[in-house]
Write a protein that holds these residues in place. Structure first.
Motif, PDB file in Angstrom:
ATOM      1  N   LEU A  81     -32.293  26.502 -65.814  1.00 54.87           N
ATOM      2  CA  LEU A  81     -33.714  26.330 -65.540  1.00 54.87           C
ATOM      3  C   LEU A  81     -34.402  25.505 -66.612  1.00 54.87           C
ATOM      4  O   LEU A  81     -35.230  24.640 -66.309  1.00 54.87           O
ATOM      5  N   GLN A  82     -34.072  25.763 -67.861  1.00 54.54           N
ATOM      6  CA  GLN A  82     -34.698  25.020 -68.952  1.00 54.54           C
ATOM      7  C   GLN A  82     -34.376  23.532 -68.859  1.00 54.54           C
ATOM      8  O   GLN A  82     -35.240  22.674 -69.071  1.00 54.54           O
ATOM      9  N   GLU A  83     -33.143  23.220 -68.505  1.00 49.79           N
ATOM     10  CA  GLU A  83     -32.747  21.820 -68.325  1.00 49.79           C
ATOM     11  C   GLU A  83     -33.498  21.191 -67.161  1.00 49.79           C
ATOM     12  O   GLU A  83     -33.933  20.041 -67.230  1.00 49.79           O
ATOM     13  N   CYS A  84     -33.657  21.957 -66.087  1.00 46.41           N
ATOM     14  CA  CYS A  84     -34.368  21.451 -64.904  1.00 46.41           C
ATOM     15  C   CYS A  84     -35.807  21.093 -65.241  1.00 46.41           C
ATOM     16  O   CYS A  84     -36.335  20.074 -64.786  1.00 46.41           O
ATOM     17  N   SER A 109     -37.060  20.302 -68.124  1.00 46.64           N
ATOM     18  CA  SER A 109     -37.193  19.362 -69.230  1.00 46.64           C
ATOM     19  C   SER A 109     -37.786  18.030 -68.765  1.00 46.64           C
ATOM     20  O   SER A 109     -37.303  17.422 -67.802  1.00 46.64           O
ATOM     21  N   GLN A 110     -38.840  17.605 -69.411  1.00 49.57           N
ATOM     22  CA  GLN A 110     -39.474  16.295 -69.201  1.00 49.57           C
ATOM     23  C   GLN A 110     -40.081  16.129 -67.812  1.00 49.57           C
ATOM     24  O   GLN A 110     -40.373  15.002 -67.401  1.00 49.57           O
ATOM     25  N   CYS A 111     -40.289  17.223 -67.080  1.00 52.98           N
ATOM     26  CA  CYS A 111     -40.895  17.086 -65.752  1.00 52.98           C
ATOM     27  C   CYS A 111     -42.417  17.068 -65.859  1.00 52.98           C
ATOM     28  O   CYS A 111     -43.001  17.636 -66.776  1.00 52.98           O
ATOM     29  N   ASP A 112     -43.057  16.398 -64.906  1.00 50.62           N
ATOM     30  CA  ASP A 112     -44.522  16.305 -64.859  1.00 50.62           C
ATOM     31  C   ASP A 112     -45.113  17.212 -63.789  1.00 50.62           C
ATOM     32  O   ASP A 112     -46.319  17.414 -63.730  1.00 50.62           O
ATOM     33  N   MET A 113     -44.226  17.715 -62.919  1.00 45.24           N
ATOM     34  CA  MET A 113     -44.667  18.577 -61.830  1.00 45.24           C
ATOM     35  C   MET A 113     -43.504  19.470 -61.430  1.00 45.24           C
ATOM     36  O   MET A 113     -42.345  19.032 -61.442  1.00 45.24           O
ATOM     37  N   VAL A 114     -43.801  20.707 -61.079  1.00 36.61           N
ATOM     38  CA  VAL A 114     -42.795  21.648 -60.616  1.00 36.61           C
ATOM     39  C   VAL A 114     -43.158  22.083 -59.198  1.00 36.61           C
ATOM     40  O   VAL A 114     -44.310  22.437 -58.941  1.00 36.61           O
ATOM     41  N   ILE A 115     -42.179  22.046 -58.294  1.00 38.01           N
ATOM     42  CA  ILE A 115     -42.388  22.549 -56.936  1.00 38.01           C
ATOM     43  C   ILE A 115     -41.448  23.729 -56.740  1.00 38.01           C
ATOM     44  O   ILE A 115     -40.223  23.574 -56.784  1.00 38.01           O
ATOM     45  N   GLU A 116     -42.023  24.904 -56.552  1.00 42.53           N
ATOM     46  CA  GLU A 116     -41.247  26.137 -56.390  1.00 42.53           C
ATOM     47  C   GLU A 116     -40.971  26.386 -54.915  1.00 42.53           C
ATOM     48  O   GLU A 116     -41.889  26.366 -54.092  1.00 42.53           O
ATOM     49  N   VAL A 117     -39.682  26.606 -54.591  1.00 40.38           N
ATOM     50  CA  VAL A 117     -39.279  26.826 -53.204  1.00 40.38           C
ATOM     51  C   VAL A 117     -38.310  28.007 -53.169  1.00 40.38           C
ATOM     52  O   VAL A 117     -37.158  27.871 -52.766  1.00 40.38           O
ATOM     53  N   VAL A 118     -38.770  29.170 -53.610  1.00 38.72           N
ATOM     54  CA  VAL A 118     -37.912  30.361 -53.611  1.00 38.72           C
ATOM     55  C   VAL A 118     -38.411  31.319 -52.537  1.00 38.72           C
ATOM     56  O   VAL A 118     -39.499  31.121 -51.976  1.00 38.72           O
ATOM     57  N   PRO A 119     -37.628  32.373 -52.205  1.00 41.19           N
ATOM     58  CA  PRO A 119     -38.031  33.291 -51.121  1.00 41.19           C
ATOM     59  C   PRO A 119     -39.435  33.861 -51.288  1.00 41.19           C
ATOM     60  O   PRO A 119     -39.954  33.981 -52.408  1.00 41.19           O
ATOM     61  N   GLU A 120     -40.035  34.236 -50.159  1.00 45.21           N
ATOM     62  CA  GLU A 120     -41.427  34.700 -50.124  1.00 45.21           C
ATOM     63  C   GLU A 120     -41.547  36.138 -50.632  1.00 45.21           C
ATOM     64  O   GLU A 120     -41.897  37.065 -49.887  1.00 45.21           O
ATOM     65  N   ILE A 121     -41.238  36.309 -51.904  1.00 46.33           N
ATOM     66  CA  ILE A 121     -41.344  37.621 -52.557  1.00 46.33           C
ATOM     67  C   ILE A 121     -42.265  37.444 -53.754  1.00 46.33           C
ATOM     68  O   ILE A 121     -41.931  36.709 -54.704  1.00 46.33           O
ATOM     69  N   GLU A 145     -43.813  28.547 -67.116  1.00 48.67           N
ATOM     70  CA  GLU A 145     -44.898  28.268 -68.061  1.00 48.67           C
ATOM     71  C   GLU A 145     -44.422  28.300 -69.516  1.00 48.67           C
ATOM     72  O   GLU A 145     -45.016  27.651 -70.378  1.00 48.67           O
ATOM     73  N   LYS A 146     -43.359  29.035 -69.794  1.00 46.78           N
ATOM     74  CA  LYS A 146     -42.800  29.047 -71.154  1.00 46.78           C
ATOM     75  C   LYS A 146     -42.083  27.742 -71.488  1.00 46.78           C
ATOM     76  O   LYS A 146     -41.881  27.415 -72.660  1.00 46.78           O
ATOM     77  N   ASN A 147     -41.690  26.995 -70.453  1.00 48.64           N
ATOM     78  CA  ASN A 147     -40.816  25.839 -70.664  1.00 48.64           C
ATOM     79  C   ASN A 147     -41.433  24.495 -70.293  1.00 48.64           C
ATOM     80  O   ASN A 147     -40.741  23.478 -70.343  1.00 48.64           O
ATOM     81  N   VAL A 148     -42.695  24.472 -69.897  1.00 45.95           N
ATOM     82  CA  VAL A 148     -43.337  23.194 -69.578  1.00 45.95           C
ATOM     83  C   VAL A 148     -44.627  23.060 -70.370  1.00 45.95           C
ATOM     84  O   VAL A 148     -45.204  24.057 -70.825  1.00 45.95           O
ATOM     85  N   LYS A 149     -45.085  21.828 -70.502  1.00 48.92           N
ATOM     86  CA  LYS A 149     -46.335  21.580 -71.225  1.00 48.92           C
ATOM     87  C   LYS A 149     -47.532  21.997 -70.374  1.00 48.92           C
ATOM     88  O   LYS A 149     -47.430  22.139 -69.155  1.00 48.92           O
ATOM     89  N   ASP A 150     -48.665  22.162 -71.032  1.00 46.86           N
ATOM     90  CA  ASP A 150     -49.848  22.704 -70.359  1.00 46.86           C
ATOM     91  C   ASP A 150     -50.380  21.816 -69.243  1.00 46.86           C
ATOM     92  O   ASP A 150     -51.063  22.302 -68.338  1.00 46.86           O
TER      93      ASP A 150
END
Length: 330
Positions: free
Chosen positions: A76-79, A81-93, A105-110
Motif C-alpha cells: 500500500l505504501q508503494e502504491c 507513493s508520489q500519487c496526486d489522487m487516490v481512488i478507493e474501490v473496496v467492498p461496501e463496508i 492519510e498517513k501515507n499521502v500529502k495533505d
C-alpha cells in the motif's frame, strides 16, 4: 494536473478504472492485498484492450504504452507513493473503508484528493474519522468502467471547492462524462432510478403479468433502446407533457411502493442464487457462458459508443449549423 493516480482494489471496478486512467495517458498504481487479484486484473485489462483494438477504437500500438503506465503492487505504501489522487474501490463496508482511509492519510500529502467509488455509503459517514475530510469526494463509476461514460460526482458541505473542480476536470480528462449531484442523497441518482424501475419490474413478475426474461426483452427493445440517445426527459418532451401528465396521473396510484426488496429477490438470495458469482441467479450460468455474455456485452457497448461519440456528434452539429438539443437549459 495529476501526475500519478493510486487505485485501491483490483476487482472488476478497480481494474476497469485503472485501465481508463492508463488509456488517458496518466500513470496509475493499482493495489490489492492479494497477488492473484492483481494477476487477474492484469489479464482482464489486456483482454479489454485487445477487444478495443479489434473494434477499431484503439490503435494497436497504444496497447503496450497503456500497459506500461499501469503498475501493480500489494504494498500500500508503494502504491500511494508520489500519487496526486487516490481512488478507493473496496467492498461496501463502512469500517473497512474508514480503516483504509486512516492508512491512506498517513501515507499521502495533505493536498492529495481521496475519492471513493462507493454507490451506497454517504460521504458524511465515510469521512467521520478522516483527518482532512474536506479533501474527500465520491467518484461513482459505472460497470464496466472502461465503456460506460457516466461518473457521478458527490461532495459534502465541507468538501473543498478546488477538490470538486479538480475532480470534475480529471474525470473529463480521462474521457468520462461527469455529473455533479447538488447534494448528498442515499443511493445517489443512478441507483435510485435503477431501483425504482426494478421495484416495479419485479412486482409485475410477481403479479404474473410478464416473466423475468420478458422484462429484459421489454427494456432492451423498448425504453432502453430510446433512452440511449434521448433520455427520459426528452422522451417526455417529444411525447407531449400533457400526454405524460395524463399517463402519470392515471398510473401513479397503481405503481408498486413497497419499502423492502421484492420477495422474489429475497427468495433467490436465500436459495444461493446470487447471479454470475454463484453460477445461478435469474438465469443459469457456467464460466464459458459468463465469458461469452461479458464479451458480447462489451462488443455491443463499444459499438454504441462509436455511434454516439460526442465529438463526432458535435462536429456534425457545427457543420450543419444546428444547435445540439442536449445542451438546452431549463
Amino acid at each position: 494536473m495529476f501526475n500519478r493516480i493510486a487505485v485501491i482494489g483490483a476487482g472488476i471496478m478497480g481494474n476497469g478504472i485503472a485501465q481508463v486512467i492508463g488509456t488517458a495517458g496518466i500513470p496509475v498504481n493499482l493495489y490489492d492485498i492479494h497477488q492473484e487479484s492483481l494477476d487477474k486484473a492484469s489479464s482482464t485489462i489486456e483482454k479489454n484492450l485487445d477487444l478495443m483494438i479489434q473494434q477499431s477504437v484503439l490503435a494497436k500500438e497504444e496497447k503496450p504504452l497503456i500497459l506500461k503506465r499501469i503498475s501493480y503492487t500489494t504494498d500500500l505504501q508503494e502504491c500511494l507513493s508520489q500519487c496526486d489522487m487516490v481512488i478507493e474501490v473496496v467492498p461496501e463496508i463502512l469500517e473497512l473503508k474508514q480503516t483504509l482511509y486512516r492508512q491512506i492519510e498517513k501515507n499521502v500529502k495533505d493536498h492529495v484528493i481521496i475519492a471513493s467509488n462507493t454507490s451506497a455509503i454517504p460521504l458524511t459517514e465515510l469521512t467521520q474519522q478522516a483527518k482532512i475530510p474536506d479533501r474527500f469526494i465520491i467518484t461513482h463509476f459505472m460497470n464496466p468502467a472502461p465503456l460506460i461514460p457516466l461518473v457521478e460526482i458527490i461532495s459534502q458541505e465541507q468538501t473543498n471547492v478546488d477538490v470538486i473542480d479538480q475532480t470534475i476536470q480529471f474525470i473529463k480528462k480521462i474521457g468520462k462524462s461527469p455529473v455533479r449531484l447538488k447534494k448528498e442523497i442515499p443511493g445517489a441518482v443512478v441507483n435510485r432510478l435503477q431501483a425504482a424501475l426494478l421495484r416495479e419490474a419485479f412486482h409485475l413478475v410477481e403479479q404474473d403479468i410478464v416473466s423475468l426474461q420478458e422484462i429484459d426483452q421489454i427494456i432492451k427493445d423498448g425504453p432502453g433502446f430510446r433512452w440511449a440517445f434521448i433520455g427520459p426527459m426528452q422522451m417526455v418532451d417529444l411525447g407531449g407533457l400533457d400526454t405524460w401528465k395524463r399517463i402519470m396521473d392515471h398510473l401513479s396510484p397503481e405503481l408498486e411502493n413497497s419499502k423492502t426488496c421484492s420477495s422474489l429477490v429475497q427468495e433467490l438470495v436465500e436459495n444461493g442464487r446470487l447471479g454470475t458469482k454463484t453460477g445461478k441467479g435469474i438465469y443459469d450460468y457456467d464460466d464459458e457462458l459468463i465469458e461469452q455474455i461479458t464479451f458480447e456485452r462489451d462488443q455491443d457497448f463499444i459499438k454504441l459508443l462509436k455511434v454516439r461519440n460526442p465529438v463526432n456528434r458535435g462536429n456534425a452539429s457545427e457543420e450543419s449549423g444546428k444547435t445540439d438539443p442536449h445542451s438546452a437549459k431549463v
